[in-house]
Design an enzyme around this catalytic site. Structure first.
Site, PDB file in Angstrom:
ATOM      1  N   ASN A 167       1.400  -4.537  -5.963  1.00 63.27           N
ATOM      2  CA  ASN A 167       1.679  -5.813  -5.292  1.00 63.27           C
ATOM      3  C   ASN A 167       2.841  -6.440  -5.700  1.00 63.27           C
ATOM      4  O   ASN A 167       3.147  -6.705  -6.742  1.00 63.27           O
ATOM      5  CB  ASN A 167       0.278  -6.615  -5.774  1.00 63.27           C
ATOM      6  CG  ASN A 167      -0.837  -6.048  -4.889  1.00 63.27           C
ATOM      7  OD1 ASN A 167      -1.149  -6.580  -3.864  1.00 63.27           O
ATOM      8  ND2 ASN A 167      -1.614  -5.252  -5.827  1.00 63.27           N
TER       9      ASN A 167
ATOM     10  N   ARG B 273     -15.909  -3.311  -2.326  1.00 60.59           N
ATOM     11  CA  ARG B 273     -14.672  -4.101  -2.315  1.00 60.59           C
ATOM     12  C   ARG B 273     -14.824  -4.880  -3.621  1.00 60.59           C
ATOM     13  O   ARG B 273     -15.621  -5.618  -3.767  1.00 60.59           O
ATOM     14  CB  ARG B 273     -14.133  -4.920  -1.291  1.00 60.59           C
ATOM     15  CG  ARG B 273     -13.886  -4.020   0.055  1.00 60.59           C
ATOM     16  CD  ARG B 273     -13.578  -4.886   1.144  1.00 60.59           C
ATOM     17  NE  ARG B 273     -14.739  -5.994   1.415  1.00 60.59           N
ATOM     18  CZ  ARG B 273     -14.777  -7.037   2.525  1.00 60.59           C
ATOM     19  NH1 ARG B 273     -13.533  -7.184   3.243  1.00 60.59           N
ATOM     20  NH2 ARG B 273     -15.934  -7.655   2.646  1.00 60.59           N
TER      21      ARG B 273
ATOM     22  N   ARG C  22      -6.355  -5.373 -11.823  1.00 54.26           N
ATOM     23  CA  ARG C  22      -5.077  -5.890 -11.640  1.00 54.26           C
ATOM     24  C   ARG C  22      -4.336  -5.895 -13.094  1.00 54.26           C
ATOM     25  O   ARG C  22      -4.615  -6.487 -13.918  1.00 54.26           O
ATOM     26  CB  ARG C  22      -5.200  -7.393 -11.060  1.00 54.26           C
ATOM     27  CG  ARG C  22      -3.949  -8.100 -10.909  1.00 54.26           C
ATOM     28  CD  ARG C  22      -2.719  -7.268 -10.288  1.00 54.26           C
ATOM     29  NE  ARG C  22      -3.068  -7.115  -8.784  1.00 54.26           N
ATOM     30  CZ  ARG C  22      -3.172  -8.062  -7.851  1.00 54.26           C
ATOM     31  NH1 ARG C  22      -2.545  -9.261  -8.137  1.00 54.26           N
ATOM     32  NH2 ARG C  22      -3.604  -7.764  -6.566  1.00 54.26           N
TER      33      ARG C  22
ATOM     34  N   LYS D 162       1.047  -1.202   0.012  1.00 56.55           N
ATOM     35  CA  LYS D 162       0.151  -0.033  -0.081  1.00 56.55           C
ATOM     36  C   LYS D 162       0.824   1.180  -0.101  1.00 56.55           C
ATOM     37  O   LYS D 162       0.701   2.376  -0.856  1.00 56.55           O
ATOM     38  CB  LYS D 162      -0.884   0.056   1.158  1.00 56.55           C
ATOM     39  CG  LYS D 162      -1.940  -1.213   1.046  1.00 56.55           C
ATOM     40  CD  LYS D 162      -3.200  -1.135   2.085  1.00 56.55           C
ATOM     41  CE  LYS D 162      -4.202  -2.234   1.867  1.00 56.55           C
ATOM     42  NZ  LYS D 162      -3.572  -3.694   1.738  1.00 56.55           N
TER      43      LYS D 162
ATOM     44  N   ARG E 215     -11.671  -6.540 -11.099  1.00 57.90           N
ATOM     45  CA  ARG E 215     -12.342  -7.154  -9.930  1.00 57.90           C
ATOM     46  C   ARG E 215     -13.582  -6.325  -9.652  1.00 57.90           C
ATOM     47  O   ARG E 215     -13.473  -5.061  -9.225  1.00 57.90           O
ATOM     48  CB  ARG E 215     -11.387  -7.352  -8.811  1.00 57.90           C
ATOM     49  CG  ARG E 215     -10.261  -8.482  -9.008  1.00 57.90           C
ATOM     50  CD  ARG E 215      -8.959  -8.254  -9.672  1.00 57.90           C
ATOM     51  NE  ARG E 215      -8.522  -6.958  -9.243  1.00 57.90           N
ATOM     52  CZ  ARG E 215      -7.556  -6.812  -8.308  1.00 57.90           C
ATOM     53  NH1 ARG E 215      -7.379  -7.767  -7.271  1.00 57.90           N
ATOM     54  NH2 ARG E 215      -7.015  -5.767  -7.927  1.00 57.90           N
TER      55      ARG E 215
END
Length: 315
Positions: free
Chosen positions: A283, A233, A210, A125, A225
């Site tokens: 990530n 979320r 992503r 993050k 997503r």
């Protein structure tokens, strides 16, 4: 090549979607050998090389008994052509200790992917803050008053812990500020723990994308997503629906800007999360979505990764 995958227990893999499994399958298809261990199996004794209790495995091609153990032994990590660190978060103290052991294995001569020091230096993050030109309004703080001022300015905000994964611990607070105080107390633990606060991006309705970057180059498709029902979320672990899409012009611009920088730091595989045109996470620990993109578009992400891995080992 002789490959060692450091990962969660392989017995728990969901092979229909697991990215590490997809890597293994492509590696074996090319004739590379596969061994596995967990971080807890790695040790370092005075005067010796870093080693691990490993299992040599072979994929069977079956859905249930998908691997066969062909041997168990202790081996030095330097004996492998590449060591792939694929342990899922949490990014806790034990994860950090593992990177130190892997870094010593590098000093022994091992090739570790992603590079252990780079894993430590890029908390997923916080890493976005280095690239302000690609992110939305964002604050990292322990201070409740700062969070309240950020909310007053932006009205609709997202709060999340720095060490969360899979959408865990993410809260949305709208203009009415309902439960903001309670959420701050929950996340910052009376000022003891840092919190990330971001302006809510309504483009989340179109998906949290992503974007995979392999060897400094973007995969031409992302996995959006998409939140379902009343959920804010988009994480697949939180029930989001994964839809593969070609990269937008902005997605590609972001990936092409960040890719060479991150590759130069030893990050062979990165998953950049983008909502709308804003990066929300970078990530580096165990990026996923290989199989979803491959299944929906036909683009062979595992092959692109093993190509990059082979090139990195030779370099």
């Amino acid at each position: 090549m002789k490959l060692l995958f450091v990962a969660d227990p392989v017995e728990h893999f969901k092979i229909y979607k697991d990215t590490t499994f997809a890597m293994m399958r492509e590696a074996q298809r090319r004739g590379h050998t596969i061994a596995v261990c967990e971080p807890r199996h790695i040790s370092w004794q005075r005067g010796e090389q870093v080693s691990a209790e490993i299992r040599d495995i072979r994929l069977t091609g079956e859905a249930e008994s998908w691997f066969r153990v062909e041997g168990e032994r202790r081996a030095a990590l330097v004996d492998f052509d590449a060591v792939l660190m694929r342990k899922d978060p949490p990014f806790d103290a034990e994860y950090i200790y593992s990177t130190h052991l892997l870094e010593q294995a590098e000093r022994d001569g091992a090739k570790v992917v992603n590079k252990p020091s780079a894993l430590r230096d890029h908390p997923e993050k916080l890493a976005i803050m280095e690239f302000p030109q690609f992110i939305g309004p964002t604050l990292v703080t322990r201070d409740a008053a700062q969070i309240r001022r950020f909310h007053e300015e932006h009205k609709d905000i997202i709060l999340k812990p720095l060490d969360g994964m899979g959408g865990m611990g993410i809260f949305r607070v709208k203009a009415d500020g309902l439960n903001l105080g309670s959420i701050i107390e929950t996340l910052n633990k009376d000022g003891a723990q840092s919190v990330m606060v971001q302006k809510f991006l309504p483009e989340i309705a179109e998906g949290d994308k992503r974007v995979l970057v392999i060897g400094g180059k973007p995969v031409p498709y992302c996995l959006a997503r998409i939140p379902q029902g009343n959920e804010v979320r988009g994480n697949l672990a939180a029930g989001g629906k994964g839809v593969a899409r070609p990269l937008s012009e902005k997605d590609r611009q972001i990936a092409e800007a960040l890719g060479p920088i991150l590759q130069g730091r030893g990050l062979l595989l990165v998953g950049v999360d983008v909502i709308g045109e804003c990066v929300t996470e970078i990530n580096v620990t165990s990026p996923t979505c290989f199989q979803e993109i491959h299944d929906q578009t036909g683009f062979d992400v595992p092959a692109m990764f093993i190509d990059a891995l082979e090139a990195a080992v030779v370099a």
